[in-house]
Design an enzyme around this catalytic site. Structure first.
Site, short mmCIF file in Angstrom:
data_model
loop_
_atom_site.label_atom_id
_atom_site.label_comp_id
_atom_site.label_asym_id
_atom_site.label_seq_id
_atom_site.Cartn_x
_atom_site.Cartn_y
_atom_site.Cartn_z
NE ARG A 1 -7.72 6.19 1.12
CZ ARG A 1 -8.53 5.58 1.95
NH1 ARG A 1 -9.29 6.30 2.78
NH2 ARG A 1 -8.60 4.26 1.99
CE1 TYR B 1 0.27 4.12 -6.92
CE2 TYR B 1 -1.64 5.55 -6.97
CZ TYR B 1 -0.31 5.33 -7.24
OH TYR B 1 0.44 6.31 -7.84
CD GLU B 2 -1.98 4.94 -0.99
OE1 GLU B 2 -2.51 4.66 0.09
OE2 GLU B 2 -0.80 4.63 -1.26
N GLY B 3 -6.73 2.67 -2.04
CA GLY B 3 -8.18 2.44 -2.02
C GLY B 3 -8.75 2.73 -3.39
CD GLN C 1 -10.57 6.61 -1.76
OE1 GLN C 1 -10.81 7.52 -0.97
NE2 GLN C 1 -9.68 5.66 -1.51
#
Length: 593
Positions: free
Chosen positions: A295, A439-441, A446
């Protein structure tokens, strides 16, 4: 055309004048040699590699993309040679543990290098970037045997790594995963399932690919508490090298909007041999080591694309002639004035500059906190760093990538019609930047993580650690009249954030949708407080040196930020005051077409 030169002068300002990293790092065990000369020399060499090797491959890599033939993925022309040069230079192990062949340098050095690589070639930068995340997860949670087997080749770059989370039916809600892990009785497991959107999942850059895979044991709980993490190599290790091919394969390459030169794969695990990392059903806690690093890395993607888009747009704005300045000709010897004379073009350029320089300061500070958390001898100091990182990682990921996408769009706008044409290179930055919000949440996730887990769950304890830093700075600057234009609005916003947080917390106790409704606006509000704090700190350093152009530009850019960007917080506070009702009152059946 797009251009890129590593912003070394600004990086040096941030590291040495703003953050004084030499004194912080050399006080940490193992970093006694991390002085200014070492830091600057490393960054200068990294800049040469980014500018001279990676950037020339950016557009050609996007045009060519990756190809899949008979299960083998070939990266674009020049990518493997660049990766080999990167490995030979020792860059893959820069901040890795010397026990496993790393150079043992601070993580603080890795962030500006990451920015440079992203600016130069985002798709390429993802191959070593994901490998570093796999290294971090195994280093933190692997057994001694696993570390001895996998870390040396990950550190020297002969093997690369991935993280395999998402499945066709689930992304964020990993409790729904169906991938299975059957014990084989010898300490290994048979992994079966399909993962999608796997960056760098298959390629020709390295001898082996180490997949970190989330899967479920036969007797595991049917939610997120029943997920385990496994090492699943493309080739099984043998005698210090690679042996038998594991039944894990690339089923297809995703046809994507951007980052076309990175192999985003559908990965099939057909009874592949895997090895458990950590404890059974504790996979998410292990994976979060990798996800947090990822992230932060994605936040750097927002910054890196912001910077290269800014540089390219600035060069174009100084050269492109269109119309005359509203106040009269600036270049009377020419048929028209360069477009940089026009207020709206300056608005876009200054937005790009202000977000890039604040993002660089913010991310560099987070890097220092990573080193403090990892190495500080004082327990309280380590805990404070950990708490600040936990609070601000969602902000770094979401705020920096939202701003990165906005500023790459500004770059296209400044180029006008030429920005829409592929040969000028600006539209690629927009396409590449768009994934960073997903991506990565996703950035919405977030925001929910920030307001729910990082702020309300501990009644604002982590948040207060940050707001106290802002408050202390404002108090320290009270006697400087020349700082009043920055300190007064910063102190006011710091106070307002506390009040808003309390109101959201009270409302969420009655209706949890209140927190969800507030999340995205709240994250952006905190993001502006963070950037405002860094801009004020940079001004405090620059004012005594205002006769030098570099510092004068800092002060002017800070004034722009406070005058034109930070006032967004007024609208955010007004929106937050309306709560969840405007979002949730419409019956879902009324969403008709």
């Amino acid at each position: 055309m797009a251009i890129y030169r590593a912003p070394l002068r600004d990086m040096q300002f941030v590291l040495h004048e703003l953050l004084n990293v030499e004194s912080t790092l050399t006080a940490l065990p193992g970093y006694q040699d991390a002085n200014r000369d070492l830091i600057d020399s490393v960054l200068e060499e990294a800049a040469k590699f980014a500018q001279e090797v990676l950037f020339p491959l950016n557009r050609s890599g996007d045009e060519e993309g990756c190809t899949l033939v008979d299960g083998k993925v070939t990266t674009p022309k020049g990518f493997k040679a660049a990766y080999d040069q990167f490995r030979e230079g020792g860059w893959t192990g820069l901040d890795c543990d010397p026990t496993y062949g790393g150079q043992g340098l601070p993580k603080t050095l890795g962030f500006p290098i990451s920015e440079m690589n992203v600016s130069a070639n985002m798709a390429w930068s993802m191959y070593p970037g994901l490998s570093h995340g796999a290294y971090a997860a195994i280093h933190a949670h692997g057994s001694d045997e696993q570390k001895a087997t996998y870390l040396p080749p990950l550190v020297d770059g002969s093997w690369t790594g991935t993280m395999c989370l998402t499945e066709p039916h689930c992304g964020t809600d990993l409790g729904l995963i169906k991938s299975r892990a059957e014990p084989l009785g010898d300490g290994s497991y048979r992994i079966s399932g399909t993962k999608i959107f796997i960056s760098s999942g298959e390629h020709d850059l390295a001898d082996n690919i180490v997949h970190l895979v989330l899967a479920r044991l036969p007797d595991a709980p049917r939610d997120i508490k029943g997920i385990s993490l496994f090492i699943v190599p493309k080739f099984l290790p043998a005698d210090g090298g690679v042996g038998e091919r594991n039944p894990v394969s690339c089923g297809s390459l995703e046809h994507k909007m951007g980052i076309k030169a990175n192999a985003t794969c559908v990965m099939n695990f057909d009874g592949a041999v895997g090895y458990l990392i950590g404890e059974p059903n504790r996979g998410m806690s292990c994976m979060f080591t990798m996800m947090n690093a990822a992230r932060l890395g994605v936040g750097m993607q927002g910054l890196g694309l912001n910077e290269v888009s800014y540089q390219s747009a600035l060069a174009y704005a100084k050269d492109r002639l269109q119309m005359r300045a509203l106040t009269g000709p600036v270049a009377p010897e020419k048929p028209a004035d360069p477009i940089i004379v026009h207020p709206d073009v300056r608005r876009m350029l200054l937005t790009m500059k202000a977000y890039a320089e604040a993002g660089r300061a913010f991310s560099s500070w987070l890097a220092v906190l990573l080193d403090v958390e990892d190495r500080a001898e004082d327990t309280e100091q380590r805990q404070d760093a950990a708490d600040l990182l936990a609070l601000l990682i969602p902000v770094a990921k979401a705020f920096m990538t939202d701003n990165g996408f906005e500023t790459t769009n500004h770059g296209v706008q400044i180029f006008g019609g030429h920005g829409f044409i592929r040969e000028w290179g600006m539209e690629q930055f927009v396409r590449d930047a768009r994934i960073s919000l997903l991506y990565e949440g996703t950035n919405g996730i977030q925001a929910m993580d920030l307001i729910g887990r990082k702020v309300l769950m501990d009644q604002g304890a982590k948040l207060r650690k940050f707001t106290k830093l802002v408050h202390r700075f404002c108090q320290e600057q009270e006697g400087r009249a020349e700082m009043a234009e920055f300190v007064a609005p910063l102190a006011a916003l710091n106070k307002q954030l506390g009040e808003v947080t309390m109101k959201i917390g009270m409302a969420a106790m009655q209706n949890k949708d209140e927190a969800g409704a507030a999340a995205s606006d709240y994250l952006r509000l905190l993001g502006h407080l963070v950037y405002g704090w860094f801009w004020a700190r940079m001004v405090a350093i620059s004012l005594p040196k205002a006769d030098e152009p570099f510092y004068a530009a800092k002060i002017s850019t800070a004034r722009f930020y406070y005058a034109k960007l930070m006032p967004e917080t007024h609208a955010l506070i007004a929106k937050l005051a309306t709560g969840a009702q405007p979002l949730m009152s419409l019956d879902q059946d009324h969403f008709a077409f």
